[in-house]
Scaffold this active site. Structure first.
Site, PDB file in Angstrom:
ATOM      1  N   LYS A 169       0.843  -1.210   0.000  1.00 25.36           N
ATOM      2  CA  LYS A 169       0.000   0.000   0.000  1.00 25.36           C
ATOM      3  C   LYS A 169       0.873   1.254   0.000  1.00 25.36           C
ATOM      4  O   LYS A 169       0.379   2.373   0.024  1.00 25.36           O
ATOM      5  CB  LYS A 169      -0.914   0.027   1.233  1.00 25.36           C
ATOM      6  CG  LYS A 169      -1.937  -1.113   1.301  1.00 25.36           C
ATOM      7  CD  LYS A 169      -2.859  -0.922   2.483  1.00 25.36           C
ATOM      8  CE  LYS A 169      -3.536  -2.182   2.973  1.00 25.36           C
ATOM      9  NZ  LYS A 169      -4.583  -2.714   2.125  1.00 25.36           N
ATOM     10  N   CYS A 218     -13.390  -5.827   5.053  1.00 29.80           N
ATOM     11  CA  CYS A 218     -12.782  -6.577   6.177  1.00 29.80           C
ATOM     12  C   CYS A 218     -12.994  -5.837   7.489  1.00 29.80           C
ATOM     13  O   CYS A 218     -12.092  -5.804   8.348  1.00 29.80           O
ATOM     14  CB  CYS A 218     -11.290  -6.821   5.949  1.00 29.80           C
ATOM     15  SG  CYS A 218     -10.948  -7.715   4.444  1.00 29.80           S
TER      16      CYS A 218
HETATM   17  C1  LIG Z   1      -6.312  -0.948   8.362  1.00 31.42           C
HETATM   18  C2  LIG Z   1      -5.844  -2.197   7.684  1.00 31.42           C
HETATM   19  N1  LIG Z   1      -5.204  -3.114   8.396  1.00 31.42           N
HETATM   20  C3  LIG Z   1      -4.743  -4.241   7.853  1.00 31.42           C
HETATM   21  C4  LIG Z   1      -4.923  -4.510   6.514  1.00 31.42           C
HETATM   22  C5  LIG Z   1      -4.401  -5.773   5.933  1.00 31.42           C
HETATM   23  O1  LIG Z   1      -3.389  -5.503   5.037  1.00 31.42           O
HETATM   24  P1  LIG Z   1      -2.780  -6.628   4.091  1.00 31.42           P
HETATM   25  O2  LIG Z   1      -3.795  -6.865   3.026  1.00 31.42           O
HETATM   26  O3  LIG Z   1      -1.515  -6.035   3.600  1.00 31.42           O
HETATM   27  O4  LIG Z   1      -2.561  -7.829   4.930  1.00 31.42           O
HETATM   28  C6  LIG Z   1      -5.598  -3.576   5.722  1.00 31.42           C
HETATM   29  C7  LIG Z   1      -5.837  -3.839   4.298  1.00 31.42           C
HETATM   30  O5  LIG Z   1      -6.675  -3.279   3.664  1.00 31.42           O
HETATM   31  C8  LIG Z   1      -6.071  -2.396   6.328  1.00 31.42           C
HETATM   32  O6  LIG Z   1      -6.713  -1.465   5.618  1.00 31.42           O
END
Ligand SMILES: Cc1ncc(COP(=O)(O)O)c(C=O)c1O
Length: 415
Positions: A231, A370
């Protein structure tokens, strides 16, 4: 072109953003990418770094002594130096993972030995499942209390509720630095201080924060910060866990096998020092080298510009969405949020909105993001929403096109 009155983005700033846009080969035409919160686009510099590794010195790291292997190891470790500099940390405190989820799970695993029956772990209702479920499972396994801090109707973290729940048996406080749905940036410094006063470990989820705001781990005082490299303009399959050196020194890795050992005997083994201890097996070498280049890309733009520009852009996005009749916007006013806004068009399913916008060349995310408990808590229709998330290459014109397309959706669905 519609211009909202709150548009205070300067012409020079838009020119800089347009120049940055040219660094992204995936933006070939007039695509509008408003999904950087899910994963960021990759600038040429990052793609080039990965290509160079795969084509010019594609060897494994930390193993062999021939020139390709040495070059690969140097570049991989250089990436660690870059990330450490970005966070103002020691390089031994930077552990590479495949994403933010793995980083948080690793933090939970390292801290698990400190958690006992009757202890409490605090998260908030703002959390992404990645910073919710690992702690829930840890509590279930250890007989600890899984405690969730509430928000108010605007999506602000309820600090009174936090302080009430922050009892002396609290072992861990795991909180997001910025919500991936409502964008709320909680008062992290206050949270860390209050948690530390109670002797709790603090784990911060920086997935939506680190790409947009500078973090100085030294002055923050937390124990772990997890974020996604992918990201932050890095390649997919990259993440970072920053951890306090003394805790990493005492911890165990999630995975056992190659790389993480100093010596293995038929009846036991000695672990390598951190961070190698936590990077078991062959890592995502090209990806991490690309992440090193991504950090250089961020530094070349500078967090000062990123923060200043995106702050104006998110205000424009928020105000523009608010100005559309029938659009519900979730979360606090723009001055309290990071660079994203979630919304719904009343009476239209968010997947329909996102699909329609896709036809117009506008890429946004729709769904539960999520964060199901948060959608339920805020009584968001369908328990889902549309999310437009910004990056430094977006411009007010992108937002105008989004708004024009939303009017078209409204007309099509007769709402
Ligand atoms: C606030 C937050 N935490 C954790 C994650 C998880 O990230 P990853 O997909 O890199 O595991 C995300 C992904 O969208 C997120 O927005």
């Amino acid at each position: 072109m519609r211009r909202n009155r709150s548009m205070d983005v300067l012409v020079e700033e838009i020119a800089i953003a347009n120049n940055i846009r040219k660094e992204f080969p995936s933006l070939r035409g007039d695509e509008i990418y408003l999904d950087s919160g899910a994963t960021s686009l990759k600038p040429r510099k990052v793609i080039e770094a990965v290509r160079r590794y795969e084509e010019e010195f594609p060897a494994n790291v930390h193993r062999s002594a021939y020139p390709w292997a040495e070059k690969a190891t140097d570049e991989y470790e250089n990436a660690r130096k870059n990330v450490a500099k970005l966070l103002n940390s020691k390089k031994e405190e930077i552990v590479f993972t495949k994403n933010c989820t793995e980083a948080i799970n690793l933090a939970a695993f390292i801290l698990s030995k400190y958690v006992n029956r009757g202890d409490r772990i605090i998260v908030s209702i703002l959390e992404h499942h990645a910073n919710f479920l690992p702690w829930m499972r840890l509590c279930n396994r250890k007989g600890a209390e899984f405690t969730v801090v509430d928000v108010d109707e605007e999506g602000f973290l309820d600090m009174d509720d936090f302080q009430r729940k922050l009892t002396k048996n609290t072992k861990i406080v795991a909180i997001t630095m910025a919500s991936n749905v409502v964008g709320t940036v909680p008062p992290i410094k206050d949270i860390v201080k209050l948690a530390k006063d109670k002797g709790a470990f603090v784990v911060l989820d920086g997935a939506q924060y680190v790409p947009h705001h500078r973090v100085n781990v030294g002055s923050l005082g937390a124990d772990f910060i997890a974020f996604s490299g992918h990201k932050l303009f890095g390649p997919s399959g990259t993440g970072v866990l920053w951890g306090r050196k003394d805790i990493l020194d005492e911890g165990e890795p999630l995975l056992l096998g190659g790389s993480m050992i100093k010596e293995v005997y038929i009846d036991g083994f000695e672990m390598a020092d951190p961070p190698t201890r936590y990077e078991t097996g062959t890592p995502n070498i090209g990806g991490i080298i690309g992440l090193g280049a991504a950090v250089e890309f961020v530094e070349s733009i500078g967090y000062d510009f990123i923060e200043r520009y995106e702050k104006k852009l998110v205000r424009y996005l928020y105000d523009s969405l608010k100005s559309v009749e029938g659009v519900e916007v979730y979360g606090p006013p723009p001055e309290h949020r990071t660079s994203l806004v979630a919304f719904n068009i009343r009476g239209v399913h968010p997947h329909d909105v996102a699909w329609y916008l896709g036809l117009e060349g506008i890429m946004v995310r729709s769904g539960g993001h999520c964060a199901h408990p948060l959608h339920r808590r805020l009584s968001i229709p369908f328990n889902q929403s549309v999310r437009a998330s910004l990056s430094v290459f977006n411009t007010p014109e992108d937002i105008d096109r989004l708004i024009d397309a939303l009017y078209k959706v409204k007309r099509s669905f007769k709402v």
